[in-house]
Design a protein around this motif. Structure first.
Motif, PDB file in Angstrom:
ATOM      1  N   SER A   1       5.439   7.480   7.661  1.00 60.05           N
ATOM      2  CA  SER A   1       5.222   7.485   6.220  1.00 60.05           C
ATOM      3  C   SER A   1       4.426   8.721   5.791  1.00 60.05           C
ATOM      4  CB  SER A   1       4.474   6.224   5.812  1.00 60.05           C
ATOM      5  OG  SER A   1       4.178   6.252   4.448  1.00 60.05           O
ATOM      6  N   TYR A   2       4.690   9.168   4.587  1.00 61.77           N
ATOM      7  CA  TYR A   2       4.059  10.375   4.063  1.00 61.77           C
ATOM      8  C   TYR A   2       2.624  10.115   3.600  1.00 61.77           C
ATOM      9  CZ  TYR A   2       3.737  14.703   1.318  1.00 61.77           C
ATOM     10  OH  TYR A   2       3.358  15.914   0.806  1.00 61.77           O
ATOM     11  N   PHE A   3       2.404   9.058   2.809  1.00 60.89           N
ATOM     12  CA  PHE A   3       1.093   8.773   2.245  1.00 60.89           C
ATOM     13  C   PHE A   3       0.255   7.817   3.077  1.00 60.89           C
ATOM     14  CE2 PHE A   3       3.409   9.765  -1.777  1.00 60.89           C
ATOM     15  CZ  PHE A   3       2.676  10.886  -2.106  1.00 60.89           C
ATOM     16  N   LEU A   4       0.866   7.020   3.918  1.00 55.37           N
ATOM     17  CA  LEU A   4       0.167   5.936   4.611  1.00 55.37           C
ATOM     18  C   LEU A   4      -1.018   6.386   5.466  1.00 55.37           C
ATOM     19  CD1 LEU A   4       0.165   2.895   4.894  1.00 55.37           C
ATOM     20  CD2 LEU A   4       1.682   3.135   6.847  1.00 55.37           C
ATOM     21  N   PRO A   5      -0.961   7.472   6.226  1.00 52.92           N
ATOM     22  CA  PRO A   5      -2.124   7.828   7.058  1.00 52.92           C
ATOM     23  C   PRO A   5      -3.416   8.016   6.265  1.00 52.92           C
ATOM     24  CG  PRO A   5      -0.215   9.075   7.762  1.00 52.92           C
ATOM     25  CD  PRO A   5       0.172   8.361   6.507  1.00 52.92           C
ATOM     26  N   GLY A   6      -3.364   8.725   5.154  1.00 61.67           N
ATOM     27  CA  GLY A   6      -4.562   8.911   4.343  1.00 61.67           C
ATOM     28  C   GLY A   6      -5.042   7.617   3.722  1.00 61.67           C
ATOM     29  N   ARG A   7      -4.098   6.769   3.330  1.00 62.69           N
ATOM     30  CA  ARG A   7      -4.478   5.495   2.727  1.00 62.69           C
ATOM     31  C   ARG A   7      -5.124   4.554   3.741  1.00 62.69           C
ATOM     32  NH1 ARG A   7       0.686   4.485  -1.373  1.00 62.69           N
ATOM     33  NH2 ARG A   7       0.179   6.258  -2.712  1.00 62.69           N
ATOM     34  N   VAL A   8      -4.644   4.575   4.959  1.00 64.83           N
ATOM     35  CA  VAL A   8      -5.256   3.741   6.001  1.00 64.83           C
ATOM     36  C   VAL A   8      -6.678   4.211   6.283  1.00 64.83           C
ATOM     37  CG1 VAL A   8      -5.137   3.154   8.463  1.00 64.83           C
ATOM     38  CG2 VAL A   8      -3.090   3.001   7.041  1.00 64.83           C
ATOM     39  N   ILE A   9      -6.885   5.520   6.344  1.00 64.91           N
ATOM     40  CA  ILE A   9      -8.238   6.057   6.563  1.00 64.91           C
ATOM     41  C   ILE A   9      -9.162   5.610   5.435  1.00 64.91           C
ATOM     42  CG2 ILE A   9      -9.601   8.179   6.742  1.00 64.91           C
ATOM     43  CD1 ILE A   9      -7.843   7.509   9.186  1.00 64.91           C
ATOM     44  N   SER A  10      -8.699   5.672   4.199  1.00 62.09           N
ATOM     45  CA  SER A  10      -9.526   5.245   3.064  1.00 62.09           C
ATOM     46  C   SER A  10      -9.846   3.759   3.122  1.00 62.09           C
ATOM     47  CB  SER A  10      -8.826   5.573   1.752  1.00 62.09           C
ATOM     48  OG  SER A  10      -8.732   6.959   1.565  1.00 62.09           O
ATOM     49  N   LEU A  11      -8.866   2.931   3.495  1.00 64.05           N
ATOM     50  CA  LEU A  11      -9.116   1.493   3.593  1.00 64.05           C
ATOM     51  C   LEU A  11     -10.115   1.166   4.691  1.00 64.05           C
ATOM     52  CD1 LEU A  11      -5.649  -0.173   3.023  1.00 64.05           C
ATOM     53  CD2 LEU A  11      -7.734  -0.554   1.741  1.00 64.05           C
ATOM     54  N   VAL A  12      -9.946   1.766   5.846  1.00 70.06           N
ATOM     55  CA  VAL A  12     -10.869   1.508   6.952  1.00 70.06           C
ATOM     56  C   VAL A  12     -12.266   2.007   6.597  1.00 70.06           C
ATOM     57  CG1 VAL A  12     -11.372   2.095   9.360  1.00 70.06           C
ATOM     58  CG2 VAL A  12      -9.051   1.468   8.690  1.00 70.06           C
ATOM     59  N   ALA A  13     -12.347   3.154   5.924  1.00 71.42           N
ATOM     60  CA  ALA A  13     -13.652   3.680   5.513  1.00 71.42           C
ATOM     61  C   ALA A  13     -14.325   2.742   4.514  1.00 71.42           C
ATOM     62  CB  ALA A  13     -13.496   5.073   4.921  1.00 71.42           C
TER      63      ALA A  13
ATOM     64  N   ILE B   1       0.813  -1.218   0.000  1.00 73.16           N
ATOM     65  CA  ILE B   1       0.000   0.000   0.000  1.00 73.16           C
ATOM     66  C   ILE B   1       0.846   1.267   0.000  1.00 73.16           C
ATOM     67  CG2 ILE B   1      -0.245   0.165   2.498  1.00 73.16           C
ATOM     68  CD1 ILE B   1      -3.234   0.979   1.638  1.00 73.16           C
ATOM     69  N   ASN B   2       2.044   1.162   0.475  1.00 76.17           N
ATOM     70  CA  ASN B   2       2.865   2.359   0.591  1.00 76.17           C
ATOM     71  C   ASN B   2       3.903   2.435  -0.524  1.00 76.17           C
ATOM     72  OD1 ASN B   2       3.276   4.770   1.809  1.00 76.17           O
ATOM     73  ND2 ASN B   2       4.727   3.992   3.306  1.00 76.17           N
ATOM     74  N   GLY B   3       3.416   2.439  -1.778  1.00 74.54           N
ATOM     75  CA  GLY B   3       4.338   2.646  -2.879  1.00 74.54           C
ATOM     76  C   GLY B   3       4.238   1.663  -4.015  1.00 74.54           C
ATOM     77  N   GLY B   4       3.679   0.491  -3.817  1.00 72.76           N
ATOM     78  CA  GLY B   4       3.667  -0.500  -4.876  1.00 72.76           C
ATOM     79  C   GLY B   4       2.546  -0.330  -5.867  1.00 72.76           C
TER      80      GLY B   4
ATOM     81  N   LEU C   1      -8.382  12.584  11.284  1.00 71.59           N
ATOM     82  CA  LEU C   1      -8.206  11.132  11.403  1.00 71.59           C
ATOM     83  C   LEU C   1      -6.835  10.713  10.865  1.00 71.59           C
ATOM     84  CD1 LEU C   1     -11.735   9.843  10.312  1.00 71.59           C
ATOM     85  CD2 LEU C   1     -10.781   9.879  12.623  1.00 71.59           C
ATOM     86  N   GLY C   2      -6.439  11.321   9.754  1.00 69.70           N
ATOM     87  CA  GLY C   2      -5.111  11.050   9.205  1.00 69.70           C
ATOM     88  C   GLY C   2      -4.009  11.473  10.159  1.00 69.70           C
ATOM     89  N   TYR C   3      -4.227  12.568  10.867  1.00 69.99           N
ATOM     90  CA  TYR C   3      -3.245  13.016  11.857  1.00 69.99           C
ATOM     91  C   TYR C   3      -3.091  11.980  12.964  1.00 69.99           C
ATOM     92  CZ  TYR C   3      -1.374  15.520  15.870  1.00 69.99           C
ATOM     93  OH  TYR C   3      -0.641  15.871  16.967  1.00 69.99           O
ATOM     94  N   LEU C   4      -4.218  11.414  13.427  1.00 68.65           N
ATOM     95  CA  LEU C   4      -4.146  10.380  14.474  1.00 68.65           C
ATOM     96  C   LEU C   4      -3.360   9.167  13.995  1.00 68.65           C
ATOM     97  CD1 LEU C   4      -7.745  10.552  15.970  1.00 68.65           C
ATOM     98  CD2 LEU C   4      -5.626  11.415  16.967  1.00 68.65           C
ATOM     99  N   VAL C   5      -3.577   8.760  12.754  1.00 69.06           N
ATOM    100  CA  VAL C   5      -2.825   7.625  12.207  1.00 69.06           C
ATOM    101  C   VAL C   5      -1.360   7.999  12.036  1.00 69.06           C
ATOM    102  CG1 VAL C   5      -2.585   6.083  10.222  1.00 69.06           C
ATOM    103  CG2 VAL C   5      -4.849   6.638  11.090  1.00 69.06           C
ATOM    104  N   SER C   6      -1.084   9.246  11.657  1.00 66.89           N
ATOM    105  CA  SER C   6       0.305   9.653  11.423  1.00 66.89           C
ATOM    106  C   SER C   6       1.126   9.688  12.708  1.00 66.89           C
ATOM    107  CB  SER C   6       0.349  11.017  10.741  1.00 66.89           C
ATOM    108  OG  SER C   6       0.010  12.051  11.644  1.00 66.89           O
ATOM    109  N   LEU C   7       0.471   9.680  13.854  1.00 66.75           N
ATOM    110  CA  LEU C   7       1.206   9.609  15.119  1.00 66.75           C
ATOM    111  C   LEU C   7       1.897   8.260  15.291  1.00 66.75           C
ATOM    112  CD1 LEU C   7      -1.356  11.328  17.519  1.00 66.75           C
ATOM    113  CD2 LEU C   7       0.731  12.323  16.540  1.00 66.75           C
ATOM    114  N   PHE C   8       1.429   7.245  14.549  1.00 59.64           N
ATOM    115  CA  PHE C   8       1.970   5.892  14.672  1.00 59.64           C
ATOM    116  C   PHE C   8       2.852   5.479  13.498  1.00 59.64           C
ATOM    117  CE2 PHE C   8      -2.075   6.023  16.961  1.00 59.64           C
ATOM    118  CZ  PHE C   8      -1.619   5.699  18.231  1.00 59.64           C
ATOM    119  N   THR C   9       2.985   6.351  12.504  1.00 60.79           N
ATOM    120  CA  THR C   9       3.811   6.016  11.349  1.00 60.79           C
ATOM    121  C   THR C   9       4.527   7.271  10.848  1.00 60.79           C
ATOM    122  OG1 THR C   9       3.841   5.105   9.122  1.00 60.79           O
ATOM    123  CG2 THR C   9       1.875   6.320   9.748  1.00 60.79           C
TER     124      THR C   9
END
Length: 190
Positions: free
Chosen positions: A98-110, A44-47, A88-96
């Motif tokens: 990565s530049y793109f990963l927080p927004g992508r995780v929010i989209s996947l969970v949504a 998810i983070n680049g491939g 929500l992306g900010y909350l995820v970015s506290l744990f990673t």
């Protein structure tokens, strides 16, 4: 007299999941949805896509939330949409880091939550089989896979808009002002 085996009734019973209890059926369906969503996490983070222009903007806004308490982009306020996605992306970015990963995780969970809401809505409106097939198709359709793997607003907005319709309908039928107010909140967030 021996009863013959009927393939059509076997297939009907298999796909209608009549052989499972209600709780086991719900857990099995939710497990299938989680599996179909987990497959999307591969690379998810680049491939998949190195970064779509709007995704870069959203990632930068999420990164700027570490400095400012409000969404900013290019040192200006950024209120292109309600800021729920960014916070929500900010909350995820506290744990990673990565530049793109927080927004992508929010989209996947949504997308996962959208499939669950769609399943229970159609289960109540139509039946279990239609709900299962429709929700699985939603999770594997190419456009849904594309947008759920990118850090864009589309999937979250779709989830909140559809949830608005579901909660509004239930609130209207039950004449519940609390549910009608909740539906308005969902619409405002979407």
């Amino acid at each position: 007299m021996k009863e013959e085996f009927c393939y059509t009734s076997f297939i009907d019973n298999l796909f209608s999941l009549k052989w499972l209890s209600s709780h086991k059926k719900t857990l099995l369906v939710l497990g299938l949805f989680v599996l179909l969503t987990a497959i999307k996490f591969v690379k998810i983070n680049g491939g998949f896509v190195p970064g779509e222009p709007d995704e870069r903007t959203h990632a930068e806004v999420i990164r700027n939330l570490h400095t400012f308490s409000y969404p900013t982009f290019d040192n200006r306020y950024f209120f292109y949409s309600p800021p729920l996605f960014f916070y929500l992306g900010y909350l995820v970015s506290l744990f990673t880091a990565s530049y793109f990963l927080p927004g992508r995780v929010i989209s996947l969970v949504a997308s996962l939550i959208l499939a669950v809401v769609l399943y229970f809505y159609l289960k109540r409106k139509v039946n279990d089989v239609v709900a299962l097939i429709t929700s699985c198709l939603l999770l594997i359709l190419p456009m849904t896979v594309l947008y759920s793997r990118l850090g864009l607003l589309e999937i979250l907005v779709t989830l909140l808009s559809f949830s608005f319709l579901v909660v509004f309908e239930i609130g209207w039928l039950k004449k519940s002002y609390l549910l009608l107010g909740l539906s308005g909140l969902l619409l405002g967030l979407g």
